[in-house]
Every structure is written in C-alpha cells, then in structure tokens.
Design an enzyme around this catalytic site. Structure first.
Site, short mmCIF file in Angstrom:
data_model
loop_
_atom_site.label_atom_id
_atom_site.label_comp_id
_atom_site.label_asym_id
_atom_site.label_seq_id
_atom_site.Cartn_x
_atom_site.Cartn_y
_atom_site.Cartn_z
CB SER A 94 -0.91 0.00 1.23
OG SER A 94 -1.78 -1.10 1.21
CE LYS A 169 -5.22 -1.10 2.15
NZ LYS A 169 -3.99 -1.90 2.25
CE LYS A 237 2.21 2.17 4.45
NZ LYS A 237 1.53 1.32 3.43
#
Length: 292
Positions: A94, A169, A237
């Site tokens: 990701s 995502k 993140k």
C-alpha cells in the site's frame, strides 16, 4: 508457474504460502528469516530482488511503504537489474498512487508489465485467501495474473489504470479508520454510561450499525487483544498518503485528519506496533476510562 515473492511479513508470508501450496514454484526474498512452513513447500530463498526476478515470470512485492518498493524495483540489487522483458511485476503493498504511476512507467520502459494490487482483509484474510484485491493496470495483464489473485483473495477488481488500485486502497483505509473510530466512540460511550459493552455490541450487530469492524475490532476492544493484524504504524502511513493526496487535489478530509491525530496519540504512548483497533486507547485516555 514460476513465481517470485518479495517481502514476507505478517501479510506476505501467508499470501506466498497459499501460492506455493497451490503448486507454483516460488523464489522468495525478505528481511529476516523465511517461515519454515514456506520453505517446506519447496520455496527457494535467495538474497536479492534481482535473483527473484531472474528466476520468475511473475514477481509479487509486499513491503511496508513507497521507499521500500522503490528500492526493490530500482535499487542496487533490485528487480530492474535483471532483464524485465516478458516479466510481470505486481506490487501488492500500500503505497503512493503518484509514485506508483512513475514506477509503472519505468518498468514499462524496461520491457516489463506492472500491476498495482494492494489488498484489504488483514492477516486473517491473507491466511484464509479472502483478501479484497484492488488492481490498477492493463486488462490483458490483469487477466494473466487473475488466477493467482484468486488463490489469495475473493473480491478482485480491476479498478482502472496504474495507480488506480492504490487510490482505491487509500479510500479503503479512510473508511476503515473512520469505522474504527466510530466503533471506539460508541463502545466507550456505552461503557462509561454503565452499560455492558459486550451486550451493547451484540445488540448492535443485529441492526443497521452492524459492520465487519464492529464484529472483529469491537471484540478486540472489549477483550483488549491488540496483538497486530494490521499495525497502527502502517495505518498512519496510509492516512498520511490520503492527506497528502487530498492536499494535492484541494480536498478537505477533516475526519481522516482526526483519525490520524488519534493514531498519533497512540503512537506517542508507545502503541505504534499495536493493532489499529487500539485507536480506542486514545479516546480512553481523553475519557479517563477504559472499556470494561
């Protein structure tokens, strides 16, 4: 098929194991030891991403963040140090949608094909082969890799071109974070008011508030089982990617920013390696009350 797998962490190991158990030949590399269960299938552990690429037709990458993908692809011992002609590189990490488009362009220029295919479903989904896989890339390349995706996941969607899988995502991680925050608030409120959070959760699971987050992470909050399926540090993140992209697009994501601050509070109190359901601990600090 001759497959490669780079990155054998919490998610990568069970994903690679499913491919190996389906009868595919695997060359793998990772930081740290390779799981004995994977080696027992005949998977061959090599030292570099270049060696994985040389031995494989399709190479899967599952590492923590954008800089690691960059290093795997284009570093001193990266995939691009081998010939990429006829190879398909599939990044299931990701990472940044913007950088993904750059990576895909560079791989294409070197003769390879590229898919970005981040996943959702956590460690449980990786073990059970029920991951949702969000793919960006060309239709014909997707069609070649889809039978392998079907070994690892159930909900497999070609979202669009390169970068669109990563964009999807990021959107997923926004929804998950906000749902965790909502479940945290609800259960904390109920507990502080003196209601039994176990029975409150049970009642809510039968109504319109029911969700996978309430089912799985609500139970984690009540039982205080915060061993990581997906770490707070990784969700931080992902939300950082969301907020960076939002600034570039001129979009305001106020509740995403709030969730990031709650994750930051958890991290500041030593919780960065806990499961992201431990976001509830930031709210508990402010309320001076733990769900019980």
């Amino acid at each position: 098929m001759k497959l490669g797998f780079i990155g054998l962490g919490i998610m990568g190991t069970p994903m690679a194991l499913r491919l190996a158990q389906a009868g595919h030949s695997l060359h793998v590399t990772t930081i740290g030891p390779v799981a004995e269960a994977l080696l027992a299938t005949g998977a061959k552990n090599v030292e570099t991403a270049r060696q994985v690429t040389e031995a494989s037709d399709i190479i899967f990458i599952m590492v923590p963040d954008t800089p690691q993908v960059d290093e795997v692809l284009f570093g001193e011992y990266g995939c691009a140090k081998a010939s990429l002609k006829g190879k398909i590189l599939v990044d299931m990490s990701s990472i940044s949608p913007i950088e993904t488009k750059r990576f895909a362009k560079q791989v294409n220029e070197l003769g390879g094909e590229y898919l970005d295919a981040p996943v959702s479903g956590g460690e449980i989904g990786a073990r059970e082969g029920t991951l949702s896989i969000m793919v960006g890339g060309d239709q014909d390349v997707f069609d070649q890799v889809k039978p392998l995706f079907e070994i690892m996941g159930k909900n497999i969607t070609l979202v669009g071109g390169n970068g669109d899988g990563q964009t999807c995502k990021v959107a997923n991680q926004i929804i998950v974070a906000l749902n965790i925050e909502a479940v945290s608030e609800a259960l904390l409120f109920a507990s502080k008011a003196g209601a039994d959070p176990v029975r409150v959760r049970q009642a809510l699971m039968g109504g319109f508030a029911a969700s996978r987050i309430l089912e799985v992470h609500g139970e984690r909050m009540i039982k205080r089982t915060f061993n990581p399926g997906f770490k707070i540090a990784l969700h931080q993140k992902d939300l950082n990617l969301a907020l960076q992209s939002a600034r570039a697009l001129g979009v305001n994501l106020p509740n995403t920013a709030t969730c990031q601050e709650l994750f930051n509070t958890c991290a500041a109190n030593g919780g960065s390696q806990l499961d992201h359901s431990a976001l509830v601990q930031a709210l508990e600090l402010m309320a001076n009350h733990k769900i019980a």
